[in-house]
Design a protein around this motif. Structure first.
Motif, PDB file in Angstrom:
ATOM      1  N   MET A   1       0.832  -1.177   0.000  1.00  0.00           N
ATOM      2  CA  MET A   1       0.000   0.000   0.000  1.00  0.00           C
ATOM      3  C   MET A   1       0.885   1.251   0.000  1.00  0.00           C
ATOM      4  SD  MET A   1      -3.089   0.790   2.560  1.00  0.00           S
ATOM      5  CE  MET A   1      -4.113   2.152   2.313  1.00  0.00           C
ATOM      6  N   LEU A   2       0.494   2.222  -0.775  1.00  0.00           N
ATOM      7  CA  LEU A   2       1.240   3.468  -0.902  1.00  0.00           C
ATOM      8  C   LEU A   2       1.005   4.357   0.311  1.00  0.00           C
ATOM      9  CD1 LEU A   2       2.993   5.185  -2.808  1.00  0.00           C
ATOM     10  CD2 LEU A   2       0.882   6.077  -3.770  1.00  0.00           C
ATOM     11  N   ASP A   3       2.091   4.838   0.918  1.00  0.00           N
ATOM     12  CA  ASP A   3       2.000   5.731   2.067  1.00  0.00           C
ATOM     13  C   ASP A   3       2.195   7.166   1.581  1.00  0.00           C
ATOM     14  OD1 ASP A   3       1.978   6.794   4.656  1.00  0.00           O
ATOM     15  OD2 ASP A   3       4.139   6.479   4.904  1.00  0.00           O
ATOM     16  N   VAL A   4       1.141   7.953   1.597  1.00  0.00           N
ATOM     17  CA  VAL A   4       1.197   9.342   1.149  1.00  0.00           C
ATOM     18  C   VAL A   4       1.064  10.245   2.362  1.00  0.00           C
ATOM     19  CG1 VAL A   4       0.108  11.093  -0.280  1.00  0.00           C
ATOM     20  CG2 VAL A   4       0.177   8.730  -1.072  1.00  0.00           C
ATOM     21  N   ARG A   5       1.956  11.234   2.444  1.00  0.00           N
ATOM     22  CA  ARG A   5       1.886  12.173   3.567  1.00  0.00           C
ATOM     23  C   ARG A   5       2.349  13.548   3.106  1.00  0.00           C
ATOM     24  NH1 ARG A   5       6.861   9.423   4.620  1.00  0.00           N
ATOM     25  NH2 ARG A   5       8.516  10.920   4.850  1.00  0.00           N
ATOM     26  N   CYS A   6       1.943  14.548   3.814  1.00  0.00           N
ATOM     27  CA  CYS A   6       2.346  15.923   3.519  1.00  0.00           C
ATOM     28  C   CYS A   6       3.733  16.160   4.119  1.00  0.00           C
ATOM     29  CB  CYS A   6       1.330  16.899   4.101  1.00  0.00           C
ATOM     30  SG  CYS A   6       1.743  18.624   3.767  1.00  0.00           S
ATOM     31  N   GLU A   7       4.670  16.602   3.294  1.00  0.00           N
ATOM     32  CA  GLU A   7       6.028  16.882   3.763  1.00  0.00           C
ATOM     33  C   GLU A   7       6.173  18.306   4.286  1.00  0.00           C
ATOM     34  OE1 GLU A   7       9.176  15.187   3.874  1.00  0.00           O
ATOM     35  OE2 GLU A   7       7.849  13.454   3.768  1.00  0.00           O
ATOM     36  N   VAL A   8       5.431  19.240   3.700  1.00  0.00           N
ATOM     37  CA  VAL A   8       5.571  20.642   4.062  1.00  0.00           C
ATOM     38  C   VAL A   8       4.189  21.260   4.219  1.00  0.00           C
ATOM     39  CG1 VAL A   8       6.453  22.893   3.346  1.00  0.00           C
ATOM     40  CG2 VAL A   8       7.698  20.839   2.722  1.00  0.00           C
ATOM     41  N   HIS A   9       3.943  21.839   5.349  1.00  0.00           N
ATOM     42  CA  HIS A   9       2.694  22.580   5.573  1.00  0.00           C
ATOM     43  C   HIS A   9       3.002  24.055   5.291  1.00  0.00           C
ATOM     44  CE1 HIS A   9       0.593  19.134   7.251  1.00  0.00           C
ATOM     45  NE2 HIS A   9       1.738  18.818   7.815  1.00  0.00           N
ATOM     46  N   SER A  10       2.882  24.436   4.034  1.00  0.00           N
ATOM     47  CA  SER A  10       3.349  25.762   3.619  1.00  0.00           C
ATOM     48  C   SER A  10       2.287  26.845   3.695  1.00  0.00           C
ATOM     49  CB  SER A  10       3.898  25.696   2.194  1.00  0.00           C
ATOM     50  OG  SER A  10       2.871  25.323   1.300  1.00  0.00           O
ATOM     51  N   ALA A  11       1.034  26.487   3.863  1.00  0.00           N
ATOM     52  CA  ALA A  11      -0.069  27.447   3.968  1.00  0.00           C
ATOM     53  C   ALA A  11      -0.112  28.409   2.771  1.00  0.00           C
ATOM     54  CB  ALA A  11       0.018  28.217   5.280  1.00  0.00           C
ATOM     55  N   CYS A  12       0.138  27.894   1.597  1.00  0.00           N
ATOM     56  CA  CYS A  12       0.086  28.724   0.396  1.00  0.00           C
ATOM     57  C   CYS A  12      -1.361  29.097   0.070  1.00  0.00           C
ATOM     58  CB  CYS A  12       0.677  27.983  -0.803  1.00  0.00           C
ATOM     59  SG  CYS A  12       2.456  27.766  -0.737  1.00  0.00           S
ATOM     60  N   GLN A  36       5.452  34.878  -2.514  1.00  0.00           N
ATOM     61  CA  GLN A  36       6.535  34.150  -1.866  1.00  0.00           C
ATOM     62  C   GLN A  36       7.158  33.107  -2.795  1.00  0.00           C
ATOM     63  OE1 GLN A  36       4.346  32.515   1.447  1.00  0.00           O
ATOM     64  NE2 GLN A  36       4.980  34.188   2.791  1.00  0.00           N
ATOM     65  N   LEU A  37       8.454  32.892  -2.582  1.00  0.00           N
ATOM     66  CA  LEU A  37       9.197  31.819  -3.226  1.00  0.00           C
ATOM     67  C   LEU A  37       9.558  30.822  -2.130  1.00  0.00           C
ATOM     68  CD1 LEU A  37      10.758  30.559  -5.615  1.00  0.00           C
ATOM     69  CD2 LEU A  37      12.684  32.045  -5.003  1.00  0.00           C
ATOM     70  N   HIS A  38       9.172  29.550  -2.320  1.00  0.00           N
ATOM     71  CA  HIS A  38       9.414  28.512  -1.322  1.00  0.00           C
ATOM     72  C   HIS A  38      10.514  27.569  -1.791  1.00  0.00           C
ATOM     73  CE1 HIS A  38       5.735  29.019   1.241  1.00  0.00           C
ATOM     74  NE2 HIS A  38       5.393  29.740   0.180  1.00  0.00           N
ATOM     75  N   ARG A  39      11.278  27.072  -0.823  1.00  0.00           N
ATOM     76  CA  ARG A  39      12.313  26.068  -1.085  1.00  0.00           C
ATOM     77  C   ARG A  39      12.247  25.029   0.024  1.00  0.00           C
ATOM     78  NH1 ARG A  39      17.685  24.726   0.375  1.00  0.00           N
ATOM     79  NH2 ARG A  39      18.989  24.141  -1.409  1.00  0.00           N
ATOM     80  N   TYR A  40      12.233  23.765  -0.380  1.00  0.00           N
ATOM     81  CA  TYR A  40      12.211  22.678   0.599  1.00  0.00           C
ATOM     82  C   TYR A  40      13.300  21.673   0.267  1.00  0.00           C
ATOM     83  CZ  TYR A  40      10.828  18.462   3.059  1.00  0.00           C
ATOM     84  OH  TYR A  40      10.822  17.336   3.835  1.00  0.00           O
ATOM     85  N   SER A  41      14.105  21.331   1.275  1.00  0.00           N
ATOM     86  CA  SER A  41      15.159  20.335   1.129  1.00  0.00           C
ATOM     87  C   SER A  41      14.741  19.057   1.848  1.00  0.00           C
ATOM     88  CB  SER A  41      16.466  20.852   1.731  1.00  0.00           C
ATOM     89  OG  SER A  41      17.421  19.807   1.779  1.00  0.00           O
ATOM     90  N   GLY A  45      15.050  18.551   5.704  1.00  0.00           N
ATOM     91  CA  GLY A  45      13.724  18.878   6.224  1.00  0.00           C
ATOM     92  C   GLY A  45      13.490  20.373   6.352  1.00  0.00           C
ATOM     93  N   LYS A  46      14.438  21.183   5.839  1.00  0.00           N
ATOM     94  CA  LYS A  46      14.330  22.633   5.978  1.00  0.00           C
ATOM     95  C   LYS A  46      13.432  23.220   4.882  1.00  0.00           C
ATOM     96  CE  LYS A  46      16.905  26.916   6.245  1.00  0.00           C
ATOM     97  NZ  LYS A  46      18.155  27.593   6.041  1.00  0.00           N
ATOM     98  N   HIS A  47      12.500  24.060   5.297  1.00  0.00           N
ATOM     99  CA  HIS A  47      11.604  24.789   4.397  1.00  0.00           C
ATOM    100  C   HIS A  47      11.864  26.280   4.606  1.00  0.00           C
ATOM    101  CE1 HIS A  47       7.345  26.515   3.739  1.00  0.00           C
ATOM    102  NE2 HIS A  47       7.945  26.430   2.570  1.00  0.00           N
ATOM    103  N   SER A  48      12.250  26.967   3.535  1.00  0.00           N
ATOM    104  CA  SER A  48      12.500  28.408   3.647  1.00  0.00           C
ATOM    105  C   SER A  48      11.593  29.156   2.687  1.00  0.00           C
ATOM    106  CB  SER A  48      13.973  28.726   3.372  1.00  0.00           C
ATOM    107  OG  SER A  48      14.356  28.242   2.114  1.00  0.00           O
ATOM    108  N   VAL A  49      11.326  30.406   3.041  1.00  0.00           N
ATOM    109  CA  VAL A  49      10.421  31.257   2.269  1.00  0.00           C
ATOM    110  C   VAL A  49      11.092  32.602   2.048  1.00  0.00           C
ATOM    111  CG1 VAL A  49       8.147  32.344   2.206  1.00  0.00           C
ATOM    112  CG2 VAL A  49       8.429  30.128   3.317  1.00  0.00           C
ATOM    113  N   LEU A  50      11.088  33.059   0.780  1.00  0.00           N
ATOM    114  CA  LEU A  50      11.614  34.370   0.429  1.00  0.00           C
ATOM    115  C   LEU A  50      10.447  35.224  -0.048  1.00  0.00           C
ATOM    116  CD1 LEU A  50      14.102  36.217  -0.144  1.00  0.00           C
ATOM    117  CD2 LEU A  50      14.151  35.225  -2.429  1.00  0.00           C
TER     118      LEU A  50
END
Length: 142
Positions: A1-12, A36-41, A45-50
């Motif tokens: 079974m495929l496990d799908v989850r949200c990696e980033v809660h960015s509130a876009c 905003q410009l978003h970047r996720y590694s 696990g780092k999520h940054s917003v410009l």
């Protein structure tokens, strides 16, 4: 079974144009309505917003490094740290309610982006291509 989850809660408000950057192993995307410009590694696990004014509406990688992007009425070059470096290729000055919406690069390296009526009322959108620094309209009335 495929496990799908949200990696980033960015509130876009309007997250668009996900782009995988293999050079930096990061996922980039724009939030048009929040400017905003978003970047996720995934590795860190780092999520940054410009914050970016005016808003970016699409983003693509450049072969030489950095990115090309669209703002509401022009193509731009941008640096991943500083944001927009240079704007060019302005379009549709006679249509103040139009804006670029999304864009991608084709296999030949051309940057294609479309405009739209920001009020979603009229078929005033057009399709543009940026190639070798030149912006040309290819179709209209979307």
């Amino acid at each position: 079974m495929l496990d799908v989850r949200c990696e980033v809660h960015s509130a876009c408000a309007l997250g668009e144009g996900p782009l995988w950057d293999d050079r930096n192993e990061a996922l980039w995307w724009v939030d048009i309505l929040n400017s905003q410009l978003h970047r996720y590694s995934p590795a860190t696990g780092k999520h940054s917003v410009l914050d970016q004014q005016p808003a970016l509406t699409s983003i693509v990688k450049r072969g030489r490094g950095g990115f090309a992007a669209t703002q509401p009425n022009q193509f731009v070059l941008l640096d991943e740290q500083a944001g927009v470096v240079e704007g060019f290729g302005a379009v549709e000055p006679d249509l103040p309610n139009n804006r670029f919406n999304d864009g991608k690069v084709d296999p030949a390296g051309r940057f294609w982006a479309g405009t739209m009526d920001d009020e979603l009322r009229y078929p005033r959108g057009a399709l543009y291509c940026l190639e070798d620094g030149q912006c040309c309209r290819h179709d209209r009335d979307y």
